[in-house]
Design a protein around this motif. Sequence first.
Motif, PDB file in Angstrom:
ATOM      1  N   UNK A 172       0.837  -1.195   0.000  1.00  0.00           N
ATOM      2  CA  UNK A 172       0.000   0.000   0.000  1.00  0.00           C
ATOM      3  C   UNK A 172       0.877   1.252   0.000  1.00  0.00           C
ATOM      4  N   UNK A 173       0.694   2.068  -1.033  1.00  0.00           N
ATOM      5  CA  UNK A 173       1.505   3.277  -1.171  1.00  0.00           C
ATOM      6  C   UNK A 173       0.920   4.408  -0.333  1.00  0.00           C
ATOM      7  N   UNK A 174       1.750   4.981   0.578  1.00  0.00           N
ATOM      8  CA  UNK A 174       1.253   6.094   1.395  1.00  0.00           C
ATOM      9  C   UNK A 174       2.166   7.317   1.337  1.00  0.00           C
ATOM     10  N   UNK A 175       3.221   7.244   0.517  1.00  0.00           N
ATOM     11  CA  UNK A 175       4.118   8.393   0.345  1.00  0.00           C
ATOM     12  C   UNK A 175       4.258   8.640  -1.157  1.00  0.00           C
ATOM     13  N   UNK A 234       1.409  16.268   4.542  1.00  0.00           N
ATOM     14  CA  UNK A 234       2.600  16.577   5.348  1.00  0.00           C
ATOM     15  C   UNK A 234       3.817  15.898   4.723  1.00  0.00           C
ATOM     16  N   UNK A 235       4.996  16.447   5.044  1.00  0.00           N
ATOM     17  CA  UNK A 235       6.218  15.940   4.428  1.00  0.00           C
ATOM     18  C   UNK A 235       7.271  15.608   5.491  1.00  0.00           C
ATOM     19  N   UNK A 236       7.895  14.430   5.325  1.00  0.00           N
ATOM     20  CA  UNK A 236       9.093  14.053   6.080  1.00  0.00           C
ATOM     21  C   UNK A 236       8.991  14.255   7.576  1.00  0.00           C
ATOM     22  N   UNK A 249       6.703  13.943  13.210  1.00  0.00           N
ATOM     23  CA  UNK A 249       6.414  14.611  14.482  1.00  0.00           C
ATOM     24  C   UNK A 249       4.927  14.503  14.813  1.00  0.00           C
ATOM     25  N   UNK A 250       4.076  14.845  13.850  1.00  0.00           N
ATOM     26  CA  UNK A 250       2.622  14.891  14.082  1.00  0.00           C
ATOM     27  C   UNK A 250       2.074  13.494  14.357  1.00  0.00           C
ATOM     28  N   UNK A 268      12.061  10.462   1.780  1.00  0.00           N
ATOM     29  CA  UNK A 268      10.977  11.278   2.320  1.00  0.00           C
ATOM     30  C   UNK A 268      10.104  11.779   1.179  1.00  0.00           C
ATOM     31  N   UNK A 269       8.811  11.946   1.448  1.00  0.00           N
ATOM     32  CA  UNK A 269       7.911  12.453   0.420  1.00  0.00           C
ATOM     33  C   UNK A 269       6.629  12.966   1.064  1.00  0.00           C
ATOM     34  N   UNK A 270       5.620  13.127   0.232  1.00  0.00           N
ATOM     35  CA  UNK A 270       4.347  13.673   0.721  1.00  0.00           C
ATOM     36  C   UNK A 270       3.458  12.537   1.199  1.00  0.00           C
ATOM     37  N   UNK A 271       2.974  12.668   2.414  1.00  0.00           N
ATOM     38  CA  UNK A 271       2.111  11.644   2.989  1.00  0.00           C
ATOM     39  C   UNK A 271       0.750  11.645   2.252  1.00  0.00           C
ATOM     40  N   UNK A 272       0.286  10.448   1.896  1.00  0.00           N
ATOM     41  CA  UNK A 272      -0.996  10.319   1.198  1.00  0.00           C
ATOM     42  C   UNK A 272      -1.782   9.144   1.767  1.00  0.00           C
TER      43      UNK A 272
END
Length: 811
Positions: A355-358, A384-386, A391-392, A372-376
């Motif tokens: 499952x692709x999430x980035x 959010x990125x990296x 952190x979140x 690192x990439x964009x969270x999806x």
Amino acid sequence: MDIKKIEKKWQEKWEAAKFNRFDPADKEREKLYVLEMFSYPSGAKLHIGHWYNYGPTDSYARFKRMQGYNVFQPMGFDAFGLPAENYAIKTGIHPKDSTLKNIETMEGQLKAMGAMFDWSAEIKTCTEEYYKWTQWMFLQLYKKGLAYRKEAPVNWCPSCNTVLANEQVVEGRCERCDSPVVRKNLTQWFFKITAYAEELLSGLDTVDWPEKTKNMQRNWIGRSTGCEIEFECENGEKFKVYTTRCDTVYGVTYVVLAPEHPLARKLTTPEQRDAVEAYIDYASRANEIERLSSTREKTGVFTGSYCTNPVTGKKIPIYLADYVLYSYGTGAVMAVPAHDERDFAFATKYGLPIVKVIEKQGGETILPFTEDGIVACSSPFDGLVGEEAREKIAACIASVGKGGKKVNYRLRDWLVSRQRYWGAPIPVIHCKKCGAVPVPEKDLPVKLPYDVEFRPDGKSPLAKCEKFMNTTCPKCGGQALRDPDTLDTFVCSSWYYLRYADPKNDKAPFDREKVDRLLPVDVYVGGAEHSCMHLLYARFFTKALRDMGYLDFDEPFKRLVHQGVILGPDGNRMSKSHGNVVSPDDYVNEYGADAFRLYLMFGFSYTEGGPWNDDGIKAISKFMDRVEKLVNRAAGIGKKQELPFGAEEKALNYARNFNIKRVSEDMEAFSFNTAIARLMELTNALYKYDGLTGEKNLWLFRETVKDLVLLLAPCAPHFCEELWEMLGGKGFVFEQPFPKEDQAALVLDEKEYAVQVNSKIVCRVMIPTAYSEKEIEEYVQTLPEVAEKTAGKSVKKCIVVLGRLVNLIVG
RNA sequence: GCGGACGUGGCGGAAUGGCAGACGCGUCGGACUUAGAAUCCGAUGGGGCACCGUGCAGGUUCAAGUCCUGUCGUCCGCACCA
């Protein structure tokens, strides 16, 4: 000069005058603790590596002594260890006998080297007087909670019925009988070095060590920041995983436990039992090297159980796979095949969902995408990125009580138990009633028995020595057994630099006041192969002892220098199997210890080393002859009146002082090859002056020769004592101060400049040092070579590097 | 695979961004010798004498062996560390 005779002569004189002894009472001079890593007496003789470590470093120590330091340079022997025991198994000669004999030979050779070791401080780690305190160290660490027992795997040979050290395992097989080696769990002692992981890391910023060594330790400690996440199983069991990529947690499609994980069997369903048992067995057979190979194909087995992804609530399968290491993190990982290469390979092989999430920023996302990439597909964190995403998400996981941020280290606790004979016995008694009981300090040392069957026959050597094993429990007085294991020899070498400060103390390992005066070690010199183990263990000991109040400093070795490795003439590491071992003895016999030391210093870059080649050793011998001739000429010169001091004298005096300065700098920097080169230059300058016709300033000549002898003394100690005596010098040459340059002599009336036009060299010219930059600029334009190139053009810029170069930019 | 170091004459190796090759070996020439050894003195990166040269290709700079990017090679360390 009869080299052999003068070596003996001066060694005896130094000895008689106790000249090499450190004087702790001397408060006038600043102390300087120069330490070479002590010798391991596995072979009978010193090899080139010993000479290369000890010779030049001794020259450094002598140099510092002449500079006015109260130098302490001790020597000893790291005398326990496996090679002596293996030698004993092969030959039947007891390790104690062979080791003590080797030490005796090596002591003689080390003395013949002419190093100013303070033999009154000598230590041998295999003596009761020393290992008593090694055992004491163990007890203190135990008291402090830094020594504990747990199960750990050893290399086990089922045929010899014995534990093997890593180096005895050859391609997964026992080196002796060739049977496949298996891993077997034994309860063993560990030191909790991980308790100091953070300080061992930060302390590196405070020491003057090679950057490479510090980096190796940093990697070895392997600090990583990530997140722990708790997963709950259908049967209610919970476990945590560790990840550095919690931003991918929505892409977790399964989890993996290490085969040794305590939940592995509990989570196995009846249908999967056989497959899981077979896999656990398979994993236990694989030896450490196979298991750690990243090219090994991923294998694993389904447990039959499922757990819940705490953020998505989805049910995901639990696997066992040996690509997960039980000893790192939590021994369990969340698998994100879309964003991790290992998980991707495993999921592909076992048909698990991906499952692709980035998403890659500004480009096509090709799986596995591990950057690192964009969270999806991870609402509410999409976009959010990296680091921000991590952190979140970590904060969210923490807020629901399912884990949170966590720092992990690659560093493992230090396994110190060895199922071997030739080491310090672990001072613990095992009582059926009271458990593991430390031996009371008053009963130390726990003596290593001499009459022991150390040949392998199924049991560790001490375990079958009844006289040793049977004892009484210090707590309840009942019958009890001693710990049959000995301590890793690295324990002995973790504190020896402290013992040198107070080597004869029988009340304590060392006196606090004496250690305070001498420690820390100012300069420590030894092989780079100890970058991680020995140097890390020693730092750990220092910090632990400090926290127990026995010391008051944080780092044991302020400055560290690694000598390079002298290879065989064929460029390979010297070894019997290569047949390329060069013995120092023949060279020492022919040319003498001083010439051999000088050659080692001159022929190689000290920290680089390189293939052995003796082309230059004759040249060193010749250089020494040339110096001796100068001394012979200078010896007859008395003080004279009305001496000329013209250009030639100025040139000689410049060479004299310039080389004093350079030799001092080079010696300090362990740049011995250039230091010797400077001494050769000074020698050449003296020959040049001596060859001049006309009236000469013989007093200047004599004083310069004297300085040459003083400058050379640290590198050729016996030879220069003799020369010093020939010059009529009083006392030892090493009682003289090292020459200091006369700044005034270094100021020249004029210097040679390279003159460039548009960065191309046009000519070289002498320019008075008194000229200003402006005057230089004007002056060079009057030169015909310059005028030719600048004709009809204007000067746009002029760069002047004082004393070196002028560059006119014209156009 | 990741990380680091290194790559300079025939050889070992020198060069705080400022005259590449210090010092030494080797080689060549000379002196001293009946001769050799030893010793001493001199020359020694290449070249068509315009120049060209620090593994290779670029870049920054008045100036690069040195700094930056890429690449090849050698050595070392770590090596499924989630």
